[in-house]
Design an enzyme around this catalytic site. Sequence first.
Site, PDB file in Angstrom:
ATOM      1  N   GLU A 157       0.809  -1.225   0.000  1.00 27.86           N
ATOM      2  CA  GLU A 157       0.000   0.000   0.000  1.00 27.86           C
ATOM      3  C   GLU A 157       0.842   1.276   0.000  1.00 27.86           C
ATOM      4  O   GLU A 157       0.496   2.233  -0.674  1.00 27.86           O
ATOM      5  CB  GLU A 157      -0.958  -0.002   1.193  1.00 27.86           C
ATOM      6  CG  GLU A 157      -2.027  -1.073   1.064  1.00 27.86           C
ATOM      7  CD  GLU A 157      -3.032  -1.054   2.207  1.00 27.86           C
ATOM      8  OE1 GLU A 157      -3.580   0.011   2.515  1.00 27.86           O
ATOM      9  OE2 GLU A 157      -3.252  -2.120   2.806  1.00 27.86           O
ATOM     10  N   HIS A 196       8.263 -26.882   3.600  1.00 28.02           N
ATOM     11  CA  HIS A 196       7.513 -28.006   3.031  1.00 28.02           C
ATOM     12  C   HIS A 196       6.912 -27.670   1.675  1.00 28.02           C
ATOM     13  O   HIS A 196       6.122 -28.451   1.141  1.00 28.02           O
ATOM     14  CB  HIS A 196       6.422 -28.452   4.018  1.00 28.02           C
ATOM     15  CG  HIS A 196       7.025 -28.894   5.325  1.00 28.02           C
ATOM     16  ND1 HIS A 196       7.466 -30.181   5.546  1.00 28.02           N
ATOM     17  CD2 HIS A 196       7.339 -28.186   6.432  1.00 28.02           C
ATOM     18  CE1 HIS A 196       7.992 -30.251   6.756  1.00 28.02           C
ATOM     19  NE2 HIS A 196       7.931 -29.043   7.324  1.00 28.02           N
ATOM     20  N   LYS A 209     -13.139  -0.261  -4.538  1.00 27.55           N
ATOM     21  CA  LYS A 209     -14.252   0.140  -3.662  1.00 27.55           C
ATOM     22  C   LYS A 209     -15.403   0.756  -4.464  1.00 27.55           C
ATOM     23  O   LYS A 209     -16.546   0.702  -4.026  1.00 27.55           O
ATOM     24  CB  LYS A 209     -13.756   1.072  -2.547  1.00 27.55           C
ATOM     25  CG  LYS A 209     -12.997   0.290  -1.470  1.00 27.55           C
ATOM     26  CD  LYS A 209     -12.686   1.092  -0.240  1.00 27.55           C
ATOM     27  CE  LYS A 209     -12.037   0.196   0.816  1.00 27.55           C
ATOM     28  NZ  LYS A 209     -11.652   0.882   2.030  1.00 27.55           N
TER      29      LYS A 209
HETATM   30  C1  F6R Z   1      -5.869   1.946   3.804  1.00 27.93           C
HETATM   31  C2  F6R Z   1      -5.825   0.563   4.204  1.00 27.93           C
HETATM   32  C3  F6R Z   1      -6.799  -0.379   3.573  1.00 27.93           C
HETATM   33  C4  F6R Z   1      -8.134  -0.338   4.319  1.00 27.93           C
HETATM   34  C5  F6R Z   1      -9.125  -1.318   3.713  1.00 27.93           C
HETATM   35  C6  F6R Z   1     -10.423  -1.407   4.502  1.00 27.93           C
HETATM   36  O1  F6R Z   1      -5.016   2.674   4.675  1.00 27.93           O
HETATM   37  O2  F6R Z   1      -5.055   0.219   5.034  1.00 27.93           O
HETATM   38  O3  F6R Z   1      -6.241  -1.661   3.620  1.00 27.93           O
HETATM   39  O4  F6R Z   1      -7.920  -0.633   5.674  1.00 27.93           O
HETATM   40  O5  F6R Z   1      -9.418  -0.940   2.404  1.00 27.93           O
HETATM   41  O6  F6R Z   1     -10.920  -0.146   4.785  1.00 27.93           O
HETATM   42  P1  F6R Z   1     -11.354   0.196   6.277  1.00 27.93           P
HETATM   43  O7  F6R Z   1     -10.148  -0.033   7.131  1.00 27.93           O
HETATM   44  O8  F6R Z   1     -11.774   1.612   6.250  1.00 27.93           O
HETATM   45  O9  F6R Z   1     -12.480  -0.740   6.587  1.00 27.93           O
END
Ligand code: F6R
Length: 331
Positions: A214, A230, A321
Amino acid sequence: MEDYYLGWLEQVENALNIWGYYKIDFKPRLIIITGMGGSGCVGDYVYALASTKERFRYPVLVIKSYELPKFVSNEDLVFVISYSGDTLETRYAYLETLRRKCRLVVITSNGFLERDAKQKNIPLILVTKGIAPRTALPEMLLAVLNVLDTSGLTIVSKSEVEDLREFFKENMANAYSEAVEIAEFIHNNKGVLVIATHTPLEVLAIRGKNEFNENSKIPVKIDVAPEWAHNDIVGWENPFINKYTVLEIADPDNPIGLKLIEFMDEIYMEKGYPVKRVLLKGEHFLQKLLYGSLVLGLASVKLARLLRIDPLETKNISKYKSRVYDILGQT
Ligand code: F6R
């Protein structure tokens, strides 16, 4: 972005300020932790801490999906964690826990989960708003440990968290300089990054992978011994590409772990891969896990800077998303 990581001491202080306020009067069959990405990682850490805690008798299950296993029921305590409060998989899992009448605690900073938990009077812990979810690890993790300790299901006690605060004060500068060295090592060698470790540190390897994915925008492979010995070990006999950079993470107080890492080292060295070893600092497992997380988080940000990219932005997660509603459908 560095500042979010350097703010971890403050996150520990915030957690201590609310320690003892959230009590669940319930002895669960299972403790379940559900969330995705940076929030989902909290479940991994609770699992690792619970598994290594003497006399802790409650099984911990981590769910990183929109579905719950069929056996989850009203006998279970579920922590629903989403930093944004809007992640669709987590919203689905949350709605399913409500349908199954599980005991619930919601941890978030915002969004649907905050609104819905308030409206339904579900125990809710609000963490600091406005930072990247992945950098809110200490506050979200300590929120879970806080509820469990206050409810007589102690994995980590308040005094251990006070020790963690002192530990962070003493070791912040150390973590920073170690992170700079790691970033330079990876940047200079430019191979596919492999994070190699031994059990029970696989959670840290996963966290490290996610951080380099990320923040630095690179793919990462994880090798965890003894399972590595393994299967992966055979893959290392004949890889398609032969340019890897290995970051080993070991617990200096784990003699078997150290011997496993030595053996892994031999295999990487045979291939001529550059290897750097990180020995975790800290007296307790919690300190070691969070020290390692801090070093890897900062190193991934530093690497992003060396690569001249923005560590904060995660374009492809945003793309997913905006599409996930089509994939999973509306809640
Ligand atoms: C962004 C990050 C992502 C989010 C993931 C879920 O900093 O770390 O991995 O954590 O997309 O989003 P949330 O944490 O808001 O439920």
